[in-house]
Motif scaffolding. Sequence first.
Motif, mmCIF file in Angstrom:
data_model
loop_
_atom_site.group_PDB
_atom_site.id
_atom_site.type_symbol
_atom_site.label_atom_id
_atom_site.label_comp_id
_atom_site.label_asym_id
_atom_site.label_seq_id
_atom_site.Cartn_x
_atom_site.Cartn_y
_atom_site.Cartn_z
ATOM 1 N N ALA A 103 0.842 -1.207 0.000
ATOM 2 C CA ALA A 103 0.000 0.000 0.000
ATOM 3 C C ALA A 103 0.879 1.259 0.000
ATOM 4 C CB ALA A 103 -0.932 -0.002 1.211
ATOM 5 N N SER A 104 1.977 1.198 0.731
ATOM 6 C CA SER A 104 2.880 2.342 0.789
ATOM 7 C C SER A 104 3.524 2.606 -0.580
ATOM 8 C CB SER A 104 3.935 2.089 1.864
ATOM 9 O OG SER A 104 4.988 2.990 1.729
ATOM 10 N N ASN A 135 12.679 12.786 -12.556
ATOM 11 C CA ASN A 135 12.964 11.880 -11.436
ATOM 12 C C ASN A 135 11.698 11.462 -10.694
ATOM 13 O OD1 ASN A 135 15.973 11.188 -10.881
ATOM 14 N ND2 ASN A 135 15.949 13.232 -11.754
ATOM 15 N N GLN A 136 10.705 12.338 -10.641
ATOM 16 C CA GLN A 136 9.411 11.919 -10.061
ATOM 17 C C GLN A 136 8.789 10.832 -10.935
ATOM 18 O OE1 GLN A 136 8.459 12.725 -7.109
ATOM 19 N NE2 GLN A 136 10.004 14.293 -6.808
ATOM 20 N N GLN A 137 8.870 11.027 -12.265
ATOM 21 C CA GLN A 137 8.278 10.020 -13.156
ATOM 22 C C GLN A 137 9.027 8.687 -13.044
ATOM 23 O OE1 GLN A 137 6.712 11.316 -16.815
ATOM 24 N NE2 GLN A 137 7.019 9.352 -17.857
ATOM 25 N N GLU A 138 10.355 8.768 -12.844
ATOM 26 C CA GLU A 138 11.109 7.514 -12.679
ATOM 27 C C GLU A 138 10.697 6.774 -11.414
ATOM 28 O OE1 GLU A 138 15.295 8.249 -13.258
ATOM 29 O OE2 GLU A 138 14.873 8.919 -15.316
ATOM 30 N N LYS A 139 10.363 7.506 -10.359
ATOM 31 C CA LYS A 139 9.860 6.835 -9.142
ATOM 32 C C LYS A 139 8.615 6.031 -9.493
ATOM 33 C CE LYS A 139 11.252 10.380 -5.772
ATOM 34 N NZ LYS A 139 12.168 9.690 -4.859
ATOM 35 N N ILE A 140 7.728 6.654 -10.273
ATOM 36 C CA ILE A 140 6.483 5.969 -10.666
ATOM 37 C C ILE A 140 6.813 4.736 -11.489
ATOM 38 C CG2 ILE A 140 4.387 6.201 -12.065
ATOM 39 C CD1 ILE A 140 4.387 9.214 -11.341
ATOM 40 N N GLU A 141 7.706 4.890 -12.461
ATOM 41 C CA GLU A 141 7.983 3.774 -13.366
ATOM 42 C C GLU A 141 8.705 2.635 -12.662
ATOM 43 O OE1 GLU A 141 9.518 5.603 -16.938
ATOM 44 O OE2 GLU A 141 7.509 6.337 -17.425
ATOM 45 N N LEU A 147 5.912 -3.671 -8.940
ATOM 46 C CA LEU A 147 4.600 -4.306 -8.704
ATOM 47 C C LEU A 147 4.337 -5.389 -9.748
ATOM 48 C CD1 LEU A 147 2.474 -1.154 -7.760
ATOM 49 C CD2 LEU A 147 3.225 -2.987 -6.214
ATOM 50 N N GLU A 148 4.721 -5.146 -10.987
ATOM 51 C CA GLU A 148 4.525 -6.136 -12.056
ATOM 52 C C GLU A 148 5.351 -7.395 -11.761
ATOM 53 O OE1 GLU A 148 2.596 -6.010 -14.681
ATOM 54 O OE2 GLU A 148 3.421 -7.400 -16.154
ATOM 55 N N ARG A 149 6.573 -7.181 -11.321
ATOM 56 C CA ARG A 149 7.513 -8.300 -11.147
ATOM 57 C C ARG A 149 7.273 -9.027 -9.824
ATOM 58 N NH1 ARG A 149 11.946 -5.260 -10.987
ATOM 59 N NH2 ARG A 149 12.012 -5.440 -8.714
ATOM 60 N N ASP A 150 7.133 -8.266 -8.750
ATOM 61 C CA ASP A 150 7.168 -8.866 -7.406
ATOM 62 C C ASP A 150 5.871 -8.727 -6.623
ATOM 63 O OD1 ASP A 150 9.779 -9.609 -7.761
ATOM 64 O OD2 ASP A 150 10.601 -7.796 -6.844
ATOM 65 N N GLY A 151 4.879 -8.013 -7.157
ATOM 66 C CA GLY A 151 3.677 -7.784 -6.346
ATOM 67 C C GLY A 151 2.403 -8.361 -6.920
ATOM 68 N N GLN A 188 0.559 -7.622 -16.836
ATOM 69 C CA GLN A 188 -0.163 -8.364 -15.779
ATOM 70 C C GLN A 188 -0.930 -7.406 -14.868
ATOM 71 O OE1 GLN A 188 2.115 -12.027 -14.247
ATOM 72 N NE2 GLN A 188 3.673 -10.443 -14.543
ATOM 73 N N LEU A 189 -0.275 -6.304 -14.555
ATOM 74 C CA LEU A 189 -0.932 -5.284 -13.728
ATOM 75 C C LEU A 189 -2.151 -4.733 -14.477
ATOM 76 C CD1 LEU A 189 -0.190 -4.169 -10.943
ATOM 77 C CD2 LEU A 189 1.141 -2.374 -12.079
ATOM 78 N N ALA A 190 -1.995 -4.541 -15.783
ATOM 79 C CA ALA A 190 -3.103 -4.017 -16.601
ATOM 80 C C ALA A 190 -4.286 -4.980 -16.585
ATOM 81 C CB ALA A 190 -2.622 -3.781 -18.027
ATOM 82 N N GLN A 191 -3.983 -6.288 -16.693
ATOM 83 C CA GLN A 191 -5.053 -7.296 -16.692
ATOM 84 C C GLN A 191 -5.755 -7.319 -15.329
ATOM 85 O OE1 GLN A 191 -6.302 -9.303 -19.006
ATOM 86 N NE2 GLN A 191 -7.705 -10.217 -17.512
#
Length: 210
Positions: A103-104, A135-141, A147-151, A188-191
Amino acid sequence: MSTPSMTLFHSPSSPFVRKVMVLLHETGQLDRVATNTVTVSPVSPDSGLNQDNPAGKLPALRLADGSVLHDSRVILDYLDHQHTGTPLIPREVPARWRRLTLASLADAILDAAVLIRYETFLRPAEKHWDLWLENQQEKIERTLAYLERDGIKELSSSFDIAAISVACALGYLDFRMPTLGWRARQPQLAQWYAEVSQRPSLKATEPPTA
Ligand code: 99T
């Protein structure tokens, strides 16, 4: 229907408010909370909100005794203690720490996206700082890639605090950064998001058309 005993300082465009509204839907507590819609930004504060929440941010929740809770994480925790269903923030550890950490991460996406929003929308164009925005956008990416890989397996396993927070973060990216193109990089996140977006709680709380 009972009379609402609490008041939520609310904005339909705030993803932090949306998390609270989704939890109220999911836990059957909507009729306990009245909403007070407030328009606020770092350059146009609201004096009424500032009285109750000196940081001047949404959401804040006024309880029946007049006391006020903020921020969204505290409000979510409080409201999750006010229903008798399965908690949406696990009480047992280590699940609690892991779900709150996911969540964080969603909140980290939101913090960066809201900063980008304020920099690009509120600040005069000649003062925009491109390196800071990048750099803010890189945090998002980076967070989406994590999340895609490990969440993704954990997100799919339960619609709880982690899933609510990530769904609201993805909804905000679509709302404020529609050209980001995250779905191509995170299929996967999109699905998963396409599926959970059909939940009544998310449908009822969609942000307004930008
Ligand atoms: O920063 C301000 O003065 C006003 N901003 C807010 O109130 C934003 C609204 S999102 N809220 C937060 O940043 C809350 C963050 C806090 N950690 C929490 O509650 O979890 C509005 C975004 C938009 O309209 O695009």
